[in-house]
Design an enzyme around this catalytic site. Sequence first.
Site, mmCIF file in Angstrom:
data_model
loop_
_atom_site.group_PDB
_atom_site.id
_atom_site.type_symbol
_atom_site.label_atom_id
_atom_site.label_comp_id
_atom_site.label_asym_id
_atom_site.label_seq_id
_atom_site.Cartn_x
_atom_site.Cartn_y
_atom_site.Cartn_z
ATOM 1 N N PRO A 11 0.792 -1.229 0.000
ATOM 2 C CA PRO A 11 0.000 0.000 0.000
ATOM 3 C C PRO A 11 0.828 1.284 0.000
ATOM 4 O O PRO A 11 1.869 1.368 0.653
ATOM 5 C CB PRO A 11 -0.820 -0.105 1.293
ATOM 6 C CG PRO A 11 -0.127 -1.123 2.131
ATOM 7 C CD PRO A 11 0.528 -2.069 1.169
ATOM 8 N N ASN A 12 0.301 2.228 -0.739
ATOM 9 C CA ASN A 12 0.830 3.601 -0.843
ATOM 10 C C ASN A 12 2.087 3.716 -1.697
ATOM 11 O O ASN A 12 2.537 4.823 -1.984
ATOM 12 C CB ASN A 12 1.063 4.238 0.545
ATOM 13 C CG ASN A 12 -0.217 4.284 1.352
ATOM 14 O OD1 ASN A 12 -1.198 4.851 0.890
ATOM 15 N ND2 ASN A 12 -0.239 3.678 2.522
ATOM 16 N N ARG A 19 4.907 10.851 -2.373
ATOM 17 C CA ARG A 19 4.635 10.563 -0.973
ATOM 18 C C ARG A 19 5.897 10.773 -0.135
ATOM 19 O O ARG A 19 6.916 10.126 -0.388
ATOM 20 C CB ARG A 19 4.219 9.091 -0.913
ATOM 21 C CG ARG A 19 4.242 8.475 0.420
ATOM 22 C CD ARG A 19 4.223 6.960 0.292
ATOM 23 N NE ARG A 19 4.015 6.408 1.604
ATOM 24 C CZ ARG A 19 4.360 5.190 1.964
ATOM 25 N NH1 ARG A 19 4.908 4.367 1.085
ATOM 26 N NH2 ARG A 19 4.147 4.773 3.176
ATOM 27 N N TYR A 24 11.173 8.810 1.031
ATOM 28 C CA TYR A 24 11.163 7.791 -0.022
ATOM 29 C C TYR A 24 11.787 8.246 -1.349
ATOM 30 O O TYR A 24 11.910 7.441 -2.268
ATOM 31 C CB TYR A 24 9.724 7.309 -0.258
ATOM 32 C CG TYR A 24 9.112 6.670 0.972
ATOM 33 C CD1 TYR A 24 9.596 5.454 1.450
ATOM 34 C CD2 TYR A 24 8.073 7.285 1.673
ATOM 35 C CE1 TYR A 24 9.055 4.865 2.588
ATOM 36 C CE2 TYR A 24 7.524 6.708 2.811
ATOM 37 C CZ TYR A 24 8.019 5.496 3.265
ATOM 38 O OH TYR A 24 7.489 4.916 4.380
ATOM 39 N N ASN A 75 8.104 -5.710 -1.313
ATOM 40 C CA ASN A 75 8.055 -4.587 -0.373
ATOM 41 C C ASN A 75 6.604 -4.521 0.106
ATOM 42 O O ASN A 75 5.755 -3.931 -0.553
ATOM 43 C CB ASN A 75 8.465 -3.275 -1.048
ATOM 44 C CG ASN A 75 8.466 -2.122 -0.057
ATOM 45 O OD1 ASN A 75 7.970 -2.263 1.062
ATOM 46 N ND2 ASN A 75 9.013 -0.990 -0.455
ATOM 47 N N ALA A 78 3.336 -1.062 4.662
ATOM 48 C CA ALA A 78 2.856 -1.110 6.051
ATOM 49 C C ALA A 78 2.451 -2.519 6.491
ATOM 50 O O ALA A 78 2.527 -2.843 7.693
ATOM 51 C CB ALA A 78 1.683 -0.149 6.208
ATOM 52 N N GLU A 99 13.043 -9.418 0.913
ATOM 53 C CA GLU A 99 12.216 -8.313 1.430
ATOM 54 C C GLU A 99 12.962 -6.998 1.213
ATOM 55 O O GLU A 99 14.153 -6.906 1.543
ATOM 56 C CB GLU A 99 11.985 -8.566 2.928
ATOM 57 C CG GLU A 99 11.210 -7.490 3.644
ATOM 58 C CD GLU A 99 11.063 -7.800 5.152
ATOM 59 O OE1 GLU A 99 11.386 -8.947 5.588
ATOM 60 O OE2 GLU A 99 10.640 -6.893 5.886
ATOM 61 N N HIS A 101 12.846 -2.697 1.693
ATOM 62 C CA HIS A 101 12.279 -1.428 2.173
ATOM 63 C C HIS A 101 13.147 -0.297 1.671
ATOM 64 O O HIS A 101 14.380 -0.349 1.819
ATOM 65 C CB HIS A 101 12.209 -1.396 3.710
ATOM 66 C CG HIS A 101 11.374 -2.505 4.245
ATOM 67 N ND1 HIS A 101 10.010 -2.495 4.127
ATOM 68 C CD2 HIS A 101 11.713 -3.679 4.803
ATOM 69 C CE1 HIS A 101 9.539 -3.625 4.630
ATOM 70 N NE2 HIS A 101 10.551 -4.361 5.042
ATOM 71 N N ARG A 108 13.517 4.456 12.133
ATOM 72 C CA ARG A 108 12.222 5.140 12.198
ATOM 73 C C ARG A 108 11.443 4.693 13.443
ATOM 74 O O ARG A 108 12.016 4.154 14.383
ATOM 75 C CB ARG A 108 11.469 4.894 10.882
ATOM 76 C CG ARG A 108 12.256 5.421 9.671
ATOM 77 C CD ARG A 108 11.536 5.188 8.364
ATOM 78 N NE ARG A 108 10.257 5.917 8.317
ATOM 79 C CZ ARG A 108 9.315 5.684 7.408
ATOM 80 N NH1 ARG A 108 9.512 4.753 6.472
ATOM 81 N NH2 ARG A 108 8.195 6.365 7.420
#
Length: 146
Positions: A11-12, A19, A24, A75, A78, A99, A101, A108
Site C-alpha cells: 500500500p501507498n 509521498r 522515499y 516490499n 505497512a 524483502e 524497504h 524510524r
Amino acid sequence: MTRKVYILNGPNLNLLGKRQPEIYGSVTLADVQANCENLASELGLAVEFFQTNHEGTLVDQIQLARDNAAAIIINPAAYTHTSVAILDALHTFDGPVIEVHISNVHQRESFRHHSYVSQRADGVLAGFGVQGYDLALRRVATLLES
Ligand code: DQA
C-alpha cells in the site's frame, strides 16, 4: 526458459515520488518498474511487477507466484509490520524471497522495527533507497544460479 521474478509492492507505494519524498525520494514506481525490467533482462530474468493497496490481493499474488515464479521480491509496505496472512502465504512459496524497504525502517518509529515477513525472507534490504530493488534482483540471480 526465462526465470520469472514476481516483484510485489504494498500500500501507498503507487504514490512513490509524491509521498513523503524526504523519506522515499522522488523516483516514481513506474521508474522503479522500468529499471527492474531492464536489469532483469541483463540478468536473464523476467519480471512481473505489481502494486496493490489491498492485503488479500498481495496474498493472491503470492499464491499465483507458486506456479509462475522462481523467486519473489516483496516490499509489503505497512503490511510488513502487521500481516500474518502475508507471512503465511510466503511460507507456501518454495523459491527465494527477498524483502525490500526503501527507507531504513530501523531508524524510524519502533512499530516499523518488527517485520512478520522477515521470518520467511532469505534476505532483507532496508535503507538503500530504490536501489534496494536492483540489489534484490542481483541477489535473486545469484540464488537461482546456485
Ligand atoms: C516501507 C517502510 C514501511 O514501514 C512503510 O509502511 C512503507 C514503505 C519502505 O519501503 O521503506 O510504506 O516498506
